[in-house]
Design a protein around this motif. Structure first.
Motif, mmCIF file in Angstrom:
data_model
loop_
_atom_site.group_PDB
_atom_site.id
_atom_site.type_symbol
_atom_site.label_atom_id
_atom_site.label_comp_id
_atom_site.label_asym_id
_atom_site.label_seq_id
_atom_site.Cartn_x
_atom_site.Cartn_y
_atom_site.Cartn_z
ATOM 1 N N UNK A 179 -7.079 3.138 -48.924
ATOM 2 C CA UNK A 179 -8.488 3.776 -48.015
ATOM 3 C C UNK A 179 -7.904 3.804 -46.578
ATOM 4 N N UNK A 180 -6.857 3.182 -46.204
ATOM 5 C CA UNK A 180 -6.394 3.179 -45.479
ATOM 6 C C UNK A 180 -5.298 3.609 -44.611
ATOM 7 N N UNK A 181 -4.176 4.134 -45.332
ATOM 8 C CA UNK A 181 -2.753 4.760 -44.730
ATOM 9 C C UNK A 181 -3.150 6.144 -45.695
ATOM 10 N N UNK A 182 -2.230 6.884 -45.672
ATOM 11 C CA UNK A 182 -1.922 7.775 -46.146
ATOM 12 C C UNK A 182 -0.205 7.723 -46.238
ATOM 13 N N UNK A 183 0.436 7.375 -45.930
ATOM 14 C CA UNK A 183 1.952 7.119 -46.304
ATOM 15 C C UNK A 183 2.416 5.275 -46.354
ATOM 16 N N UNK A 184 2.980 4.802 -47.578
ATOM 17 C CA UNK A 184 3.066 3.827 -47.690
ATOM 18 C C UNK A 184 4.178 3.641 -47.952
ATOM 19 N N UNK A 185 5.322 2.702 -47.219
ATOM 20 C CA UNK A 185 6.356 2.109 -47.472
ATOM 21 C C UNK A 185 6.162 1.045 -49.209
ATOM 22 N N UNK A 186 7.162 0.916 -50.167
ATOM 23 C CA UNK A 186 6.841 0.189 -51.448
ATOM 24 C C UNK A 186 7.758 -0.801 -51.368
ATOM 25 N N UNK B 209 -3.909 9.810 -56.421
ATOM 26 C CA UNK B 209 -4.390 9.700 -55.204
ATOM 27 C C UNK B 209 -3.995 10.108 -53.530
ATOM 28 N N UNK B 210 -2.994 10.634 -54.250
ATOM 29 C CA UNK B 210 -2.398 12.217 -54.043
ATOM 30 C C UNK B 210 -2.063 11.398 -51.378
ATOM 31 N N UNK B 211 -1.727 10.249 -52.077
ATOM 32 C CA UNK B 211 -0.625 8.937 -51.613
ATOM 33 C C UNK B 211 0.886 9.305 -51.014
ATOM 34 N N UNK B 212 1.731 9.562 -49.710
ATOM 35 C CA UNK B 212 3.212 9.610 -49.807
ATOM 36 C C UNK B 212 3.001 7.971 -50.535
ATOM 37 N N UNK B 213 4.678 7.985 -50.762
ATOM 38 C CA UNK B 213 4.123 6.332 -50.875
ATOM 39 C C UNK B 213 5.693 6.203 -51.627
ATOM 40 N N UNK B 214 6.904 5.365 -50.356
ATOM 41 C CA UNK B 214 8.520 5.023 -50.738
ATOM 42 C C UNK B 214 8.409 4.281 -51.272
#
Length: 222
Positions: free
Chosen positions: A29-36, A56-61
């Motif tokens: 909910x809070x962030x667009x770019x996520x580093x997993x 959910x159209x999030x950018x995840x690395x």
């Protein structure tokens, strides 16, 4: 780390429902770019997180914990259990002849300079040790070196003569077994100076892992 706005640690022992609805809901909910950072050896739940991020159209690395530790923390990931392995450890290369020769030359040359410049400290330490704790100037202790070879590590004595009357034990902060000048030597590493002689004998290197006592290395291995 300044690179990240927020860091969330997700326990690997929680169920998938809690993982999605509680642990990660606020993140998406809070962030667009996520580093997993994932540990693929334990499970594949990171795939669930990736699918949620994608839907959910999030950018995840995604990066493994092994690569993350080395790339971002400049450290080696140490497995939590003996059943787990770090695949990067198998890629470590041994030193070649030129590297070994260079290391030996550096060991001897730097140790020679340190020995020359520290000679006044040897005399000072001898006097102060005799004044504060009569007895031997040096302390000899068996240590384990390369290929399990044992040698005698020599230091300036910084503790009382009865320091290990109750058996082998690690030192601690404000150790009551240490006399006053001994504490100063330990804080400034002056007590380590006699180990330069071990460098000349080829028992240890100027830069390398700390040689420990057999009783402790056996415990570490277990």
């Amino acid at each position: 780390m300044a690179k990240y706005r927020e860091v969330i640690l997700v326990p690997r022992m929680i169920d998938e429902t809690y993982l999605v609805r509680e642990a990660l809901a606020t993140v998406f909910e809070s962030y667009t770019d996520i580093h997993l950072v994932a540990n693929p050896e334990y499970d594949e739940r990171y795939r669930i997180i990736y699918e949620i991020a994608a839907s959910t159209n999030k950018n995840i690395k995604i990066i493994t914990v092994y690569d993350f530790c080395e790339k971002y923390l400049k450290k080696v990931y140490v497995p939590e259990s003996y059943t787990e392995s770090n695949p990067l450890l198998t890629s470590l290369r041994t030193r070649n002849y030129f590297q070994n020769l260079s290391k030996t030359v550096i060991d001897f040359s730097v140790s020679s300079v340190l020995l020359a410049f520290s000679s006044p400290l040897w005399l000072l330490s001898r006097i102060r040790i005799i004044q504060e704790s009569p007895g031997p100037i040096f302390y000899r202790q068996s240590r384990v070196g390369l290929n399990q070879q044992e040698f005698y590590c020599v230091k300036f004595r910084s503790m009382r003569l009865d320091a290990e009357v109750a058996g082998a034990q690690f030192s601690s902060k404000k150790d009551k077994r240490v006399f006053r000048y001994g504490a100063f030597m330990r804080a400034t590493r002056i007590d380590e100076l006699p180990q330069l002689l071990s460098v000349f004998r080829g028992e240890i290197s100027l830069v390398g892992p700390r040689p420990e006592r057999r009783i402790f290395t056996d415990s570490f291995e277990e």
